[in-house]
Design an enzyme around this catalytic site. Sequence first.
Site, PDB file in Angstrom:
ATOM      1  N   GLU A  55      16.427  35.551  52.438  1.00 54.44           N
ATOM      2  CA  GLU A  55      15.467  35.694  53.528  1.00 54.44           C
ATOM      3  C   GLU A  55      15.650  34.607  54.586  1.00 54.44           C
ATOM      4  O   GLU A  55      15.616  34.889  55.789  1.00 54.44           O
ATOM      5  CB  GLU A  55      14.025  35.644  52.984  1.00 54.44           C
ATOM      6  CG  GLU A  55      13.684  36.774  52.028  1.00 54.44           C
ATOM      7  CD  GLU A  55      13.933  36.418  50.566  1.00 54.44           C
ATOM      8  OE1 GLU A  55      13.197  36.918  49.709  1.00 54.44           O
ATOM      9  OE2 GLU A  55      14.879  35.637  50.288  1.00 54.44           O
ATOM     10  N   TRP A 173      51.159  42.755  25.316  1.00 55.06           N
ATOM     11  CA  TRP A 173      49.877  43.077  25.933  1.00 55.06           C
ATOM     12  C   TRP A 173      49.576  44.545  25.672  1.00 55.06           C
ATOM     13  O   TRP A 173      50.460  45.391  25.828  1.00 55.06           O
ATOM     14  CB  TRP A 173      49.893  42.798  27.431  1.00 55.06           C
ATOM     15  CG  TRP A 173      50.011  41.370  27.785  1.00 55.06           C
ATOM     16  CD1 TRP A 173      51.125  40.712  28.209  1.00 55.06           C
ATOM     17  CD2 TRP A 173      48.965  40.407  27.754  1.00 55.06           C
ATOM     18  NE1 TRP A 173      50.845  39.399  28.466  1.00 55.06           N
ATOM     19  CE2 TRP A 173      49.524  39.184  28.190  1.00 55.06           C
ATOM     20  CE3 TRP A 173      47.617  40.434  27.421  1.00 55.06           C
ATOM     21  CZ2 TRP A 173      48.769  38.013  28.291  1.00 55.06           C
ATOM     22  CZ3 TRP A 173      46.874  39.278  27.528  1.00 55.06           C
ATOM     23  CH2 TRP A 173      47.445  38.083  27.952  1.00 55.06           C
TER      24      TRP A 173
END
Length: 375
Positions: A55, A173
């Site tokens: 704000e 992997w």
Amino acid sequence: MSVKEDLRFMARAIQLARYGRYTTAPNPRVGCLLVKAGTVVGEGFHYQAGGAHAERAALNEAGEQAKGATAYVTLEPCCHHGRTSPCSDALIDAGVTRVVIAMLDPNPKVSGQGLAQLQSSGIETESGLLQTEAELLNPGFIKRMTSSLPFVRCKLAMSLDGRTAMADGESKWITSDAARLDVQRLRARSSAIITGIETVLNDNPSMNVRLSADSLQDVVTDQDIIQPLRVVMDSNLRTPPSAKLLSLPGEVVITYANGNPTAITALQNAGATLCHLPGPSGQVEPKKVLRYLAEREINEVLIEAGPTLAGRFLSANLIDELVIYMAFHLMGDGGRSLFNLPGLEQMSQRINLEVSDMRRLGPDLRVTATLRPPI
């Protein structure tokens, strides 16, 4: 202002809030838009704790044009003094005449009081616009404020036949570069990463964020990436002082149930923070670890662990979201499973999942799911 315009401006405020998703912890991610006569006169988002709230950032940009404007805020403006003064006061002082809020603040220090203060000052207010979208910005903050526990994600990588490693433990992997890059983004938005001692002993992981600003695809820069707290659940204090994660920047917490003074001293000298969390079984209990992290204002936790520890969290119903990366290859029935879940013997005992998102990442598939009640 029409409903269509309200929706458009609140959608922009939500977009702004996302810019802080790697940097605001322990504060929530919040965006704000100031609109006058259909024109945006100011916008802002909360960047980091201690800095200007959304704000105030929007008000600073708008200047005198904030008088008579409508503010669109993704979270109820705060009304208490913390590191900064109340945003509700700032909106009132600026002369804003209408405030549209996506969701109320779950923080008991605010929770409707900010809205009431705006109303008592004669400001027109509305709440609930795009509330679901706003809640998705801050699952960890909301859960910590309402249950004193962080939001817990569990990340797993598996083959098409549900294997996380070969029989001998080899796992690098399973997935592609695209999937591993996505994991780095998950780490970057998490305040803490939890792993188990077996992962530390077998893989010697770093458990840190290794990304450039370009990889994050938003406004932060390399030096702004906050390394998550790294947590090792090590019931008998077997973590070697030479472990790679202890040689890297950032705090490492080792939670333990049993430990001798020599091991404690050696790990503390290596830079670890030791946390004694004994359980009745002689092991560190997952819920105690999460309570500890909530006390440290940790909003979002990422679990990166083997099947045993992941299974313990799942069996205890402590996982809010599963993120599973699936590679389209087969690793055989001798490979290691996704979860160790002893005691599941009948179909009625199965754990049911609700898929919330499914998408391709390079050659792999990412499935995001939540737990749902048994059928």
